[in-house]
Design an enzyme around this catalytic site. Structure first.
Site, short mmCIF file in Angstrom:
data_model
loop_
_atom_site.label_atom_id
_atom_site.label_comp_id
_atom_site.label_asym_id
_atom_site.label_seq_id
_atom_site.Cartn_x
_atom_site.Cartn_y
_atom_site.Cartn_z
N HIS A 1 28.23 -31.91 65.74
CA HIS A 1 26.69 -31.96 65.99
C HIS A 1 26.74 -32.80 67.47
O HIS A 1 27.02 -34.09 67.32
CB HIS A 1 25.77 -33.40 65.18
N GLY B 1 26.96 -41.47 56.88
CA GLY B 1 27.28 -39.75 56.55
C GLY B 1 25.66 -39.35 56.11
O GLY B 1 24.97 -39.08 56.54
N GLY C 1 16.41 -38.49 60.71
CA GLY C 1 16.92 -38.41 59.29
C GLY C 1 16.63 -40.31 58.51
O GLY C 1 16.49 -40.21 57.78
N HIS D 1 21.41 -29.90 67.60
CA HIS D 1 21.87 -30.11 66.34
C HIS D 1 23.00 -30.51 65.81
O HIS D 1 23.74 -31.87 65.97
CB HIS D 1 20.74 -30.55 65.23
N SER E 1 15.77 -60.33 33.17
CA SER E 1 16.31 -60.16 32.20
C SER E 1 17.85 -59.98 32.19
O SER E 1 18.60 -59.35 31.35
CB SER E 1 14.78 -57.85 32.17
N GLU F 1 16.60 -50.43 44.32
CA GLU F 1 17.47 -50.73 44.21
C GLU F 1 18.25 -50.17 45.04
O GLU F 1 19.45 -50.25 45.19
CB GLU F 1 17.16 -50.09 42.61
N PHE G 1 18.78 -47.64 35.74
CA PHE G 1 17.61 -47.20 37.04
C PHE G 1 19.47 -47.74 38.53
O PHE G 1 19.59 -48.19 39.55
CB PHE G 1 16.76 -48.72 37.61
N HIS H 1 20.95 -53.99 29.70
CA HIS H 1 20.36 -52.93 29.03
C HIS H 1 20.33 -51.03 28.80
O HIS H 1 20.11 -50.50 29.73
CB HIS H 1 18.75 -53.21 29.19
N HIS I 1 13.66 -45.88 29.36
CA HIS I 1 14.27 -46.96 29.89
C HIS I 1 15.77 -47.16 29.35
O HIS I 1 16.64 -48.23 29.32
CB HIS I 1 13.76 -48.20 29.45
C1 LIG Z 1 21.16 -38.63 52.63
C2 LIG Z 1 21.13 -37.39 53.85
N1 LIG Z 1 20.18 -36.27 53.36
C3 LIG Z 1 20.69 -35.15 54.23
C4 LIG Z 1 21.80 -34.63 55.27
C5 LIG Z 1 21.68 -33.97 55.74
N2 LIG Z 1 21.75 -33.69 57.08
C6 LIG Z 1 22.60 -34.02 58.30
S1 LIG Z 1 21.38 -35.11 60.00
C7 LIG Z 1 20.12 -34.20 59.06
C8 LIG Z 1 18.78 -34.45 60.21
C9 LIG Z 1 18.82 -35.31 61.17
O1 LIG Z 1 18.26 -35.41 62.03
P1 LIG Z 1 18.07 -36.72 63.43
O2 LIG Z 1 18.29 -38.14 62.33
O3 LIG Z 1 16.49 -36.59 63.49
O4 LIG Z 1 19.39 -36.05 63.80
P2 LIG Z 1 18.40 -35.59 64.78
O5 LIG Z 1 18.71 -33.79 64.67
O6 LIG Z 1 18.61 -35.35 65.55
O7 LIG Z 1 20.61 -35.43 65.43
C10 LIG Z 1 20.36 -33.72 57.81
C11 LIG Z 1 19.21 -33.17 57.37
C12 LIG Z 1 22.12 -36.09 55.49
N3 LIG Z 1 22.87 -36.01 56.19
N4 LIG Z 1 22.19 -37.10 54.62
#
Ligand SMILES: Cc1ncc(C[n+]2csc(CCOP(=O)(O)OP(=O)(O)O)c2C)c(N)n1
Ligand SMILES: [Mg+2]
Length: 666
Positions: free
Chosen positions: A27, A115, A157, A262, A383, A410, A436, A460, A472
């Site tokens: 990336h 990640g 993200g 990206h 609990s 959580e 949960f 539980h 539950h």
């Molecule tokens: C929980 C999760 N869901 C999906 C992904 C897959 N994923 C990796 S980067 C990304 C997009 C992230 O966008 P952003 O944070 O804006 O990064 P940019 O494109 O600006 O580098 C996705 C959906 C991941 N790594 N983790």
């Protein structure tokens, strides 16, 4: 910006671009867009020592947007960490110390494995809480030995993920003033512009959480603005968000500002075009200009000076506070005080507490002897019984108090506990209902990957929950947790096994432990007549044997089903059948035992075996074999009293007897 700043930033950008291109995977966009803010932070603010990544009072930097890993590897390499250029050239390859996403256990200087978006920024909240806790406990007038900041770089993200909403709300509530999130606000994510799905006013949201919010309109060039914003963030008593408007893939003539930058290499031609556009020689790869090199390497000198100064403070403090210093050293190493388990109670046959109740007492007994052990729950301590009596509620301002009130959060709770473990110097646990665990699972998985010593307590634990009904009542959860590598899942059967479970958890330093406890009362086994509870440390052991010859059938059970198996054993004996009861609180520990021990507990020549566990049958055939019977629950539970449900679903001595007789007579 001056030319040396520009040169340094472009060095960071293009090292990242080259490594991604060589790997033909990765990336490039985030490192290119975030290089200016990262440079300013590391060069002007971050207090760290590249030659000692373990310096306890270093500032933490967590790259939450882990896909931009090359940004972090470029920084680590350029500032003098033990990460050679050859490792960057082997980015994403087998055996490289520059893996696809940052791995804390692989690369010196990587503070957290990231990640899965949102985890890292939330780990940073845990690190900031650990810092406050240690400051509250160890700093003394005239001696400040814990005083550092936690920074996290996050993207769109991370900002969208629910976990950071939970974490930011809690960080605001706790007023974690030494926490700074730098938001790479590039308005691009994987599929395209974030206008596809993301339109809330992030700044207002964070203001509402009680954060200090600043915006940098041009994060590609305004290094002075970034510098001032970081300085202001440091000065503000609230947690800080710096929203830095950037261009993903900055410098790439054809891909900047687009999701094409990206997650794929720019391509050989675009790499050259980018280098030309940034005033670089397009033919040079992995090129680090001398001026940039020595400039960025100045981090080594600054780091040595900062740690050296701290060392003097530390020594003066240690001389003035020898007992605290001994404690500090133990905690830093992950060791325990000599008497850490002295207050753990022993249970006798007249006791019949639910394992959540014995578990709570044991936890409190440990906490009374281990001052750096703290934890909390997701609004269920009444609990789960995991409140630590008399030890106060954790305050983000004073750092005092050892009961963390996570609220109903959580997922963040798990990742915050991981952050505390990454930080070091503290040990922590979390607690909620077992059902949960699904809400906490992504963090548990990260703890397992990163070998973090976190204790995840769940109470539980089955249809024994009763009236709350199937929503539950955990059914698939034991199987689901057992599926996570490097996680010990322990489901003790009585108070004494529960004590053993916590002993295992407290002594484990290379991974997490899940302790699974009942809501309902459990009888205490008569250990004078039965196998000792220390058998738990081997995962499974012979709890109860009958005299008169080798067993004809083996009953293997966990947790609340063990006492039902013992009742069935008696009934079988009255029909002339010798049954052995094996308590099997932890599959993973049993798997690690030598074959001869395993064979001694579950002899190969006894194929008549019955397992009893109030959960899905998945996996149990491994232990009972083709000839065995699994008494499990391959459906959701139901609303009704726990005792009625146990009967309806076949968790009775009579049902076990029927299954065992069928096998013995076959
Ligand atoms: C929980 C999760 N869901 C999906 C992904 C897959 N994923 C990796 S980067 C990304 C997009 C992230 O966008 P952003 O944070 O804006 O990064 P940019 O494109 O600006 O580098 C996705 C959906 C991941 N790594 N983790
Ligand atoms: Mg983005």
């Amino acid at each position: 910006m001056d030319s040396l700043t520009q040169l340094s930033i472009n060095t960071i950008r293009l090292l990242s671009v080259d490594a991604v291109q060589k790997a033909n995977s990765g990336h490039p966009g985030l490192p290119m867009g975030s290089a200016p803010m990262t440079y300013v932070l590391w060069q002007n603010h971050l207090r760290h020592n590249p030659k000692n990544p373990q310096w306890p009072n270093r500032d933490r930097f967590v790259l939450s947007a882990g896909h931009g890993s090359m940004l972090l590897y470029s920084m680590l390499h350029l500032t003098g960490y033990d990460l050679a250029l050859d490792e960057l050239k082997a980015f994403r390859q087998w055996g490289s110390r520059a893996p696809g996403h940052p791995e804390s256990f692989c690369t010196p200087g990587v503070e957290a494995t990231t990640g899965p978006l949102g985890q890292g920024a939330t780990n940073a909240v845990g690190m900031a809480m650990a810092e406050r806790f240690l400051a509250g406990r160890y700093n003394k007038p005239g001696h400040t030995i814990v005083d550092h900041r936690t920074y996290s770089l996050m993207g769109d993200g991370d900002m969208m993920e629910g976990i950071t909403h939970e974490a930011a709300a809690l960080a605001g509530h706790l007023k974690l003033g030494k926490l700074v999130w730098l938001y790479d606000d590039n308005k691009i994510s994987l599929d395209g512009p974030t206008s596809l799905h993301f339109s809330e006013d992030v700044g207002k949201r964070f203001e509402a959480y009680g954060w200090h919010v600043q915006k940098i309109a041009n994060g590609d060039t305004d290094t002075d603005g970034i510098d001032k914003a970081i300085a202001a963030a440091k000065a503000d008593p609230r947690p800080s968000l710096i929203m830095v408007r950037t261009t993903i893939g900055f410098g790439s003539p054809h891909k900047a500002g687009s999701c094409e930058a990206h997650g794929s290499p720019l391509g050989p031609d675009e790499v050259k075009a980018t280098k030309t556009a940034l005033g670089w020689d397009p033919e040079k790869q992995f090129f680090v200009p001398e001026e940039a090199k020595s400039h960025l390497l100045s981090a080594v000198e600054r780091g040595a000076a900062a740690e050296g100064e701290w060392q003097k403070t530390f020594e003066a403090w240690a001389t003035a506070n020898p007992a605290l210093a001994t404690e500090w050293k133990l905690a830093q190493k992950g060791d325990l005080p000599a008497d850490w388990d002295a207050a753990i109670p022993t249970y006798t046959v007249k006791d019949d507490p639910a394992t959540r109740v014995s578990g709570g007492k044991i936890l409190a007994a440990i906490a009374s002897k281990v001052p750096w052990f703290l934890g909390g729950d997701a609004d269920l301590s009444c609990s789960t019984m995991t409140g630590l009596p008399g030890l106060g509620d954790f305050s983000g301002e004073t750092g005092l108090g050892r009961n963390i009130h996570y609220g109903v959060r959580e997922h963040a709770m798990g990742a915050i506990a991981n952050g505390m473990a990454y930080h070091g110097g503290v040990r922590s646990f979390t607690a909620t209902f077992f059902v949960f665990s699904d809400y906490e699972r992504p963090a548990i998985r990260m703890a397992a990957i990163s070998k973090l010593p976190v204790t995840f307590v769940f109470t539980h634990d089955s249809i024994g929950v009763g009236e709350d009904g199937p929503t539950h009542q955990p059914v698939e959860h034991l199987a689901a947790l057992r599926a996570i590598p490097n996680l010990l899942v322990i489901r003790p059967a009585d108070g004494n096994e529960t004590a053993q479970a916590y002993r295992v958890a407290m002594k484990r330093n290379d991974g997490p432990v899940a302790v699974i406890l009942t809501r309902q009362k459990m009888p205490t086994f008569d250990r004078d007549k039965m196998g000792p509870a220390t058998g738990l440390t081997k995962g499974a052991y012979v709890l109860s044997e009958v005299a008169g010859g080798p067993p004809q059938v083996i009953l293997i059970a966990t947790g609340s089903e063990v006492s039902i198996a013992v009742a069935a054993q008696e009934k079988l004996l009255s029909s002339g059948i010798r049954a052995r009861v094996v308590s099997m609180p932890c599959w993973e520990l049993f798997e690690k035992q030598p074959a001869d021990y395993r064979d001694s507990v579950i002899p190969r020549d006894v194929s008549a075996r019955v397992s009893i566990e109030a959960g899905v049958s998945l996996g149990w055939h491994r232990w009972v074999g083709d000839g065995g019977v699994v008494i499990g629950l391959d459906r959701f539970g139901a609303s009704g009293p726990g005792g009625v449900l146990a009967k309806q679903f076949g968790f009775t001595a009579d049902n076990i007897v029927r299954a065992a007789m069928g096998l013995v007579k076959a």
